[in-house]
Design an enzyme around this catalytic site. Structure first.
Site: not given
Ligand code: PBG
Ligand code: ZN
Length: 328
Positions: A196, A206, A249, A275
């Site tokens: 990730k 967020r 991701k 997102s």
């Molecule tokens: C948090 C999390 C995030 C997403 C999924 N789980 C955001 C982040 O790491 O800030 C992002 C998903 C998305 O943007 O669709 N652990």
């Molecule tokens: Zn998180």
């Protein structure tokens, strides 16, 4: 045997020929729908940053899950918003938290006909917005593992088929596997968010999850956009720790990573169209740049072609419908 004997266009002549030689399939069952369940809402509320998505109540979430089942989607991925946040993110392992309640209600309503995945992280539940507990202003990896383990066990007890740790703590898959087994949940699977990346593309999420870090960012735990080999290392570590599925991701700017992780591993591989990727397509389509349906299906085929078995996408419901009418 070059032109004029070789003519690749022969196999592109008709839709039926093209279908016959298609190398990559895309089906609703490949798609996973993310859902936000908000503990403190009397009724569903649209999420402005994710047009077409809402903060759901437990009840409305079950209705959306029903639509996903009917559309043939492979699974749903649940995110929770607690009524109150604190420094530890204790809402994450509350037995009557939004995710736990939704898991119980959906399991009671749909039995084994739906795959329920619970996102396992603390950032939606911490008042500082980081994915773990802080000590001296930095996220404390090992102290956070215990809290992930507690969260995963409460999600498994509520009926999750799969828990998906997304916080990028070292050792998170192993800590969760051990805790699940010790609590008798050895048949609950783990989908590791293995690679990730620290990405600007999480912006709309967020806002939706109200989880932007109050101070600093996530670059000390999420991966650096410059790295590809490290993603393979992360995936292999997750596999050693007992992951049943792995993930890359975001998806679109990391298709090389998807391909490389696919070649280096043999577990089911998911890619998360996040997102910001959803928002890019939605806004461009709304501005008339292209047809949304065609843009989404081409994008999803690209992610599958790169090597992802599963695609997590906010377009899952819409795409399932488009695929059905495409096949009809
Ligand atoms: C948090 C999390 C995030 C997403 C999924 N789980 C955001 C982040 O790491 O800030 C992002 C998903 C998305 O943007 O669709 N652990
Ligand atoms: Zn998180």
């Amino acid at each position: 045997m070059p032109f004029p004997l070789e003519r690749p266009r022969r196999l592109r002549r008709t839709p039926a020929l093209r279908r016959l030689v298609s190398e990559t399939s895309l089906a609703p069952s490949d798609l996973i729908l993310p859902l936000f369940v908000n503990e403190s809402l009397p009724a569903p509320r649209p999420i402005t940053s994710l047009p077409g998505h809402r903060h759901e109540t437990v009840e409305s979430a079950c209705d959306v899950i029903e639509s996903a089942v009917h559309a043939g989607c492979g699974a749903v991925l649940l995110f929770g918003l607690p009524a109150e946040k604190d420094a530890e993110g204790s809402g994450a392992w509350s037995d009557d938290g939004a995710v736990q309640q939704t898991l119980r209600a959906a399991r009671a309503r749909f039995g084994g006909s739906v795959v329920l995945i619970a996102d396992c992280c603390l950032c939606e539940y911490t008042d500082h917005g980081h994915c773990g507990v802080l000590s001296d202003g930095a996220v404390d990896n090992d102290a956070t593992l215990e809290l992930y383990a507690r969260t995963a066990v409460s999600q498994a007890a509520a009926g999750a088929d799969v828990v998906a740790p997304s916080g990028m703590m070292d050792g998170q898959v192993g800590a969760i596997r051990e805790a699940l087994d010790a609590a008798g949940f050895d048949d609950v699977a783990i989908l590791g968010y293995s690679a990730k990346f620290a990405s600007v593309m999480y912006g709309p999420f967020r806002e939706a999850a109200e989880c932007a870090p109050q101070e600093g960012d996530r670059s000390a735990y999420q991966m650096d956009a410059a790295n590809q080999r490290e993603a393979v290392r992360e995936a292999l570590l997750d596999i050693q720790e007992g992951a049943d599925m792995i993930m890359v991701k975001p998806a679109l700017t990391y298709l090389d990573v998807v391909a490389r992780v696919h070649d280096a591993t043999d577990l089911p591989l998911a890619a998360y169209c996040v997102s910001g990727e959803y928002a890019m397509v939605r806004h461009a389509a709304a501005a008339g740049a292209f047809d949304e349906c065609r843009a989404v299906l081409e994008t999803l085929r690209g992610v599958r072609r790169a090597g992802a078995d599963l695609v997590i996408t906010y377009h899952a419901l819409a795409a399932a419908g488009w695929l059905r009418s495409e096949g009809a």
